[in-house]
Design an enzyme around this catalytic site. Structure first.
Site, PDB file in Angstrom:
ATOM      1  N   LYS A  66       0.527  -1.325   0.421  1.00 11.66           N
ATOM      2  CA  LYS A  66      -0.449  -0.244   0.143  1.00 11.66           C
ATOM      3  C   LYS A  66       1.378   1.171  -0.183  1.00 11.66           C
ATOM      4  CE  LYS A  66      -2.104  -1.460   3.462  1.00 11.66           C
ATOM      5  NZ  LYS A  66      -2.601  -3.071   3.843  1.00 11.66           N
ATOM      6  N   THR A  67       1.317   1.587   0.792  1.00 12.57           N
ATOM      7  CA  THR A  67       2.833   2.417   0.629  1.00 12.57           C
ATOM      8  C   THR A  67       3.640   2.334  -0.444  1.00 12.57           C
ATOM      9  OG1 THR A  67       3.005   2.427   3.050  1.00 12.57           O
ATOM     10  CG2 THR A  67       4.637   3.341   2.334  1.00 12.57           C
ATOM     11  N   ASP A 111      -1.410   6.783   6.468  1.00 13.66           N
ATOM     12  CA  ASP A 111      -1.449   5.022   7.049  1.00 13.66           C
ATOM     13  C   ASP A 111      -2.046   5.380   7.872  1.00 13.66           C
ATOM     14  OD1 ASP A 111      -0.522   2.904   6.355  1.00 13.66           O
ATOM     15  OD2 ASP A 111       0.999   2.678   7.044  1.00 13.66           O
ATOM     16  N   THR A 160      -5.677  -1.784   6.780  1.00 20.02           N
ATOM     17  CA  THR A 160      -6.155  -2.865   7.145  1.00 20.02           C
ATOM     18  C   THR A 160      -7.189  -3.662   7.851  1.00 20.02           C
ATOM     19  OG1 THR A 160      -4.944  -2.918   9.031  1.00 20.02           O
ATOM     20  CG2 THR A 160      -3.435  -3.241   7.316  1.00 20.02           C
ATOM     21  N   ARG A 219       6.454  -8.032   1.663  1.00 17.61           N
ATOM     22  CA  ARG A 219       7.812  -7.584   3.221  1.00 17.61           C
ATOM     23  C   ARG A 219       7.765  -8.943   3.778  1.00 17.61           C
ATOM     24  NH1 ARG A 219       4.036  -4.560   7.400  1.00 17.61           N
ATOM     25  NH2 ARG A 219       4.152  -2.552   5.711  1.00 17.61           N
TER      26      ARG A 219
END
Length: 340
Positions: A66-67, A111, A160, A219
């Site tokens: 997302k980032t 975020d 999330t 990640r």
């Protein structure tokens, strides 16, 4: 909420590698093909009209990009990216200061946007809808409201927990996209690039072994790569082959499906302490001394993806697949209605 670490690691190295791996365009972004196609149309249409991009909301489990997508949006639109997070913005004045510093075409990435407080959201509504900042000056009878005009900008939100984003805020996003877990071939592509940046040799079997245990999450896969790299340097010749990767990941308590110690503790708590369920999330968290948010955001999505858990109106239920993975006999019981 950020992922829990797989093992102790260097924050500086992680940050440097994450930056190096971060794609700068949609063409470089791996996977998420439907999302990329829709987002590319949105960006191209905005460029043709010479308008700022509509506000965009990304949601899905942590670690899926997302980032990175926020960086890509800013780069594709030629604007400056400003990064903040919902928990950081505690009072309306914090957000007002950020908004007043934006320039034409900038992108504001928020975020954990579901954690914005209601007073802060009230400041964000007119900013997103009318590009205006409403401020209250003074107190008491002499107080007055003034409206400051803002340049056109784009808010990119990430969460999330889409259900916790308030309806008025969600309605102000022109596009809402879900990020899904990655297929193994895409994870292998990401790991191969990471190995190249780390200057470590890795064979196809090593790639497949790490990708298989990467939980479908870039990640996590890159963290596992770094830990296997460490193991290869200490216990091997520095290169990563399939058997060595399997040994390293077993030492880290990461099983062939990518489940780690916390995942197994959650499953075993449901099976051993609560007869397979149904049992509530808070009860599970209390029984293993973990935060319920960690279980909900990090553990549960992947267990649901694997089909190891069912959500029922009465709580979480371990499935036949979970019992088989733990090597236990599945108790026959009445079917539970699914939670819609």
């Amino acid at each position: 909420m950020p992922d829990r670490p797989i093992a102790p690691q260097s924050r500086e190295e992680d940050t440097a590698l994450d930056r190096a791996l971060r794609p700068v365009s949609l063409a470089e972004f791996p996977g998420q093909e439907r999302l990329k196609e829709n987002l590319s149309i949105l960006i191209e249409a905005s460029k043709l009209r010479r308008e700022s991009l509509e506000h965009v909301l990304f949601y899905g489990p942590p670690g899926l990009g997302k980032t990175s997508l926020a960086h890509i949006v800013a780069n594709e639109m030629g604007g400056t990216l400003h990064i903040t997070a919902g928990p950081i913005i505690t009072i309306p004045g914090d957000l007002a200061a950020i908004l007043s510093s934006l320039k034409q075409g900038d992108v504001l990435f928020i975020d954990e946007i579901h954690r914005l407080s209601r007073p802060v959201e009230e400041i964000l509504y007119p900013a997103m809808e009318d590009f205006a900042l409403d401020l209250m000056i003074g107190k008491g009878p002499s107080a007055r409201n003034i409206r400051l005009k803002l340049p056109q900008f784009t808010v990119v939100g990430a969460t999330t927990r889409l259900a916790l984003v308030s309806a008025p805020l969600r309605a102000r996003f022109g596009s809402v996209y879900r990020l899904d877990y990655y297929e193994q071939p895409v994870l292998e592509q990401i790991i191969r690039r990471g190995a190249r940046l780390l200057n470590v040799a890795i064979d196809p079997d090593g790639l497949a072994e790490i990708a298989r245990r990467g939980r479908g999450t870039p990640r996590v896969a890159l963290r596992l790569l770094r830990r296997v790299r460490d193991y290869a340097q200490v216990r091997g010749d520095g290169s990563i082959a399939g058997p060595l990767a399997a040994q390293a990941l077993s030492l880290l308590d990461v099983d062939p499906l990518g489940l780690d110690d916390l995942d197994r503790r959650v499953l075993k708590a449901i099976v051993d302490k609560f007869n397979g369920g149904p049992v509530g999330l808070e009860t599970i968290a209390a029984s293993i001394s973990e935060e319920s948010d960690t279980i909900m955001d990090v553990v549960e999505p992947y267990l649901l993806q694997l089909g190891f858990l069912d959500r029922t109106p009465r709580g979480r239920l371990a499935t036949r697949r979970a019992y088989e993975h733990l090597g236990l006999a599945y108790p026959e019981r009445p079917e539970q209605p699914a939670l819609l």
